[in-house]
Design a protein around this motif. Sequence first.
Motif, PDB file in Angstrom:
ATOM      1  N   ASP A 127       0.893  -1.101   0.040  1.00 19.07           N
ATOM      2  CA  ASP A 127      -0.007  -0.044  -0.127  1.00 19.07           C
ATOM      3  C   ASP A 127       0.806   1.362  -0.007  1.00 19.07           C
ATOM      4  N   ILE A 130       2.164   1.671  -3.438  1.00 17.73           N
ATOM      5  CA  ILE A 130       1.156   2.194  -4.459  1.00 17.73           C
ATOM      6  C   ILE A 130       0.926   3.532  -4.349  1.00 17.73           C
ATOM      7  N   LYS A 138      -1.320   4.737 -10.568  1.00 11.84           N
ATOM      8  CA  LYS A 138      -1.922   4.126  -9.454  1.00 11.84           C
ATOM      9  C   LYS A 138      -3.474   3.997 -10.130  1.00 11.84           C
ATOM     10  N   LYS A 139      -3.934   4.816 -10.548  1.00 10.27           N
ATOM     11  CA  LYS A 139      -5.452   4.444 -11.037  1.00 10.27           C
ATOM     12  C   LYS A 139      -5.331   3.220 -12.075  1.00 10.27           C
ATOM     13  N   MET A 142      -4.895   0.186  -9.719  1.00  8.60           N
ATOM     14  CA  MET A 142      -5.938  -0.432  -8.810  1.00  8.60           C
ATOM     15  C   MET A 142      -6.904  -0.880  -9.419  1.00  8.60           C
ATOM     16  N   ARG A 146      -7.156  -4.360  -8.007  1.00  9.99           N
ATOM     17  CA  ARG A 146      -7.778  -4.279  -6.907  1.00  9.99           C
ATOM     18  C   ARG A 146      -9.402  -4.445  -7.357  1.00  9.99           C
TER      19      ARG A 146
END
Length: 194
Positions: A127, A130, A138-139, A142, A146
């Motif tokens: 984390d 990131i 990052k986007k 994710m 994620r």
Amino acid sequence: MSGHSKNDLKVLLSKVAEGDENAFGQLFKSYYNQLGDFVMRITESEPLTQEIVQDVFLKIWINRDSLLAVNSFKAYLLVVARNHTFNCLKQIAKEKYQKNEWIKTALQHADSNVEGSSDSNPDRLIDEAIDLLPPQQKKVYMLSRREGKKHLEIASEMNISLETVKKHMVLALRFLKTYLRAHINFLIFFVPFF
């Protein structure tokens, strides 16, 4: 220990006591090997034995004035050697104990620092990494990792090309890998070093 007669030895010790370096050399040659054998049985270390024997002869030279009062040089030599050997062994044991205590304290300190840091929790470490990514990387990361979206879906959602998504993923993964490797290698290197 030596082939010197009692009278010859008294004369030799007398000359040494007066500061005769040649006489001291003879004394050294006469007793060095035998004293080495005696010390070696105690230390079981050739380098330490050599150092101790030399130290003993140095003590004899420094305190040569007292040689005239010595009744049995062999007994005197063995007592000086034994005492010096035991003192050396005690000092070595003390230093080893102190070193082990220092290592134990350093490891406990390192463990407490590791336990208290985010490095001890892999998810928190990831984390952290990131959070350090540039916003677009990052986007993309994710959405992919994620939320489980495919590259094409990410490109459509972010209104960027598929190649740009791929580029951001490559850069993000490279950064994360480097960041994690640096922190994990630090821990692996840091702890065994102590």
